[in-house]
Design a protein around this motif. Structure first.
Motif, short mmCIF file in Angstrom:
data_model
loop_
_atom_site.label_atom_id
_atom_site.label_comp_id
_atom_site.label_asym_id
_atom_site.label_seq_id
_atom_site.Cartn_x
_atom_site.Cartn_y
_atom_site.Cartn_z
N ALA A 1 0.83 -1.21 0.00
CA ALA A 1 0.00 0.00 0.00
C ALA A 1 0.86 1.25 0.00
N VAL A 2 1.95 1.24 0.81
CA VAL A 2 2.86 2.39 0.84
C VAL A 2 3.54 2.59 -0.50
N GLN A 3 3.95 1.47 -1.12
CA GLN A 3 4.60 1.56 -2.43
C GLN A 3 3.63 2.09 -3.48
N ASP A 4 2.38 1.62 -3.45
CA ASP A 4 1.39 2.09 -4.41
C ASP A 4 1.10 3.58 -4.22
N ALA A 5 1.02 4.01 -2.93
CA ALA A 5 0.76 5.42 -2.66
C ALA A 5 1.90 6.30 -3.15
N ALA A 6 3.15 5.83 -2.92
CA ALA A 6 4.31 6.61 -3.36
C ALA A 6 4.37 6.66 -4.88
N LYS A 7 4.02 5.56 -5.51
CA LYS A 7 4.03 5.53 -6.97
C LYS A 7 2.98 6.47 -7.54
N GLY A 8 1.79 6.50 -6.89
CA GLY A 8 0.72 7.37 -7.37
C GLY A 8 1.05 8.83 -7.18
N SER A 9 1.72 9.20 -6.07
CA SER A 9 2.04 10.61 -5.81
C SER A 9 3.12 11.14 -6.73
N ASN A 10 3.94 10.22 -7.30
CA ASN A 10 5.02 10.65 -8.17
C ASN A 10 4.64 10.61 -9.65
N THR A 11 3.35 10.39 -9.93
CA THR A 11 2.89 10.30 -11.31
C THR A 11 2.09 11.54 -11.67
N SER A 12 2.51 12.24 -12.71
CA SER A 12 1.82 13.44 -13.15
C SER A 12 0.60 13.07 -13.97
N PRO A 13 -0.38 14.00 -14.14
CA PRO A 13 -1.56 13.70 -14.96
C PRO A 13 -1.20 13.28 -16.36
N LEU A 14 -0.15 13.90 -16.96
CA LEU A 14 0.25 13.56 -18.31
C LEU A 14 0.75 12.12 -18.36
N GLN A 15 1.55 11.72 -17.32
CA GLN A 15 2.05 10.35 -17.28
C GLN A 15 0.92 9.36 -17.11
N SER A 16 -0.08 9.71 -16.29
CA SER A 16 -1.20 8.81 -16.06
C SER A 16 -1.97 8.57 -17.35
N THR A 17 -2.17 9.63 -18.15
CA THR A 17 -2.89 9.50 -19.41
C THR A 17 -2.12 8.63 -20.37
N ALA A 18 -0.78 8.84 -20.41
CA ALA A 18 0.05 8.05 -21.32
C ALA A 18 0.05 6.59 -20.92
N GLN A 19 0.10 6.30 -19.62
CA GLN A 19 0.13 4.92 -19.17
C GLN A 19 -1.21 4.24 -19.43
N ALA A 20 -2.31 4.99 -19.31
CA ALA A 20 -3.62 4.41 -19.54
C ALA A 20 -3.80 3.98 -20.99
#
Length: 211
Positions: free
Chosen positions: A69-88
Motif C-alpha cells: 500500500a505504501v509503495q502504491d501510494a508513493a508511486k501514485g504521488s510521483n505520477t503526473s496527470p500527463l504520465q497517467s494519461t500516457a500509461q492508460a
C-alpha cells in the motif's frame, strides 16, 4: 439523603494486594503482547506460539499488504496527470514489469540429511531484495551458515549473515547485500537422520539446491 455505606479502612485492599494485582496485570498484558499481538499484527513470533496458532502468517500478510500500500501510494504521488494519461493508453499486457512490482515468491523446500551429511540452498536475489524465511529440523540439531555469493566472486570471498551450531531452527528476514546467490549451508553432526523444512517468501528469482 443517601444511605450508601462507606467502606471501612479494613475493607479496603492493602497496598501489597494492589501492587500484586498491578504486577499480575502487567505480566498478563506482556504475555498477550508477545504471544498474540506481535504475531498477529507484525508477523513477529519470538515464542513460536503465534506460528502454532496461525497468527504469525496473518501478521506477515498484514505487513506485506501494508508495504504494498505504501509503495502504491508513493508511486501514485510521483505520477503526473500527463504520465497517467500516457500509461492508460498502453495495453495492460504491454506494460513493463517494474522492480517494485515483481511477484512475491513462496516456496517450501524439504531436505533429509544423513549423519555427517551437508546441504546448501541458495536464492538468486538482487541487491536490497528481502526474503522472509523460517526453517526447522526434525530428528536432531544441525549447524548452519547463512551467507551470500556475488556474481564472479574473488578468490577467498566470504560474506556471512550468521553462523550457529546445534540448533533446531530459525526464522527472520534475509536482505541481499549485493546481486548474487544468498542462502544457507546446513550440516548434520548428529548420529541420526535429520529432516530440514525451509519456507521462504519474498523477492527472489529462483531457489536451488547447490549440493
Amino acid at each position: 439523603m443517601y444511605n450508601t455505606d462507606m467502606p471501612t479502612r479494613a475493607e479496603l485492599p492493602s497496598s501489597k494486594k494492589l501492587l500484586r494485582s498491578t504486577v499480575l496485570a502487567l505480566i498478563t498484558a506482556s504475555l498477550l503482547l508477545i504471544t498474540v499481538v506481535l504475531p498477529a499484527e507484525y508477523g513477529i513470533d519470538p515464542t513460536g506460539v503465534g506460528s502454532s496458532l496461525g497468527l504469525k502468517k496473518m501478521g506477515e500478510i498484514k505487513q506485506t499488504l501494508a508495504t504494498e500500500a505504501v509503495q502504491d501510494a508513493a508511486k501514485g504521488s510521483n505520477t503526473s496527470p500527463l504520465q497517467s494519461t500516457a500509461q492508460a493508453a498502453i495495453p495492460e499486457q504491454a506494460k513493463p514489469v517494474s522492480e517494485t512490482n515483481r511477484a512475491i515468491r513462496n516456496d517450501q523446500t524439504i531436505m533429509t540429511l544423513k549423519p555427517g551429511q551437508a546441504t546448501e540452498i541458495k536464492m538468486e536475489m538482487k541487491k536490497g531484495a528481502k526474503v522472509t524465511y523460517s526453517w526447522r529440523s526434525e530428528g536432531g540439531l544441525v549447524n548452519v551458515d547463512a551467507h551470500g555469493d556475488p556474481v564472479n566472486p574473488p578468490e577467498g570471498f566470504y560474506h556471512g549473515y550468521g553462523k550457529e551450531k546445534q540448533i533446531a531452527g530459525k526464522e527472520g528476514v534475509l536482505e541481499a547485500a549485493f546481486d548474487g546467490k544468498h542462502g544457507w549451508f546446513w550440516r548434520n553432526r548428529s548420529e541420526a537422520n535429520v529432516t530440514i523444512t525451509l519456507k521462504t517468501s519474498g523477492d527472489y528469482q529462483s531457489i536451488k539446491k547447490m549440493m
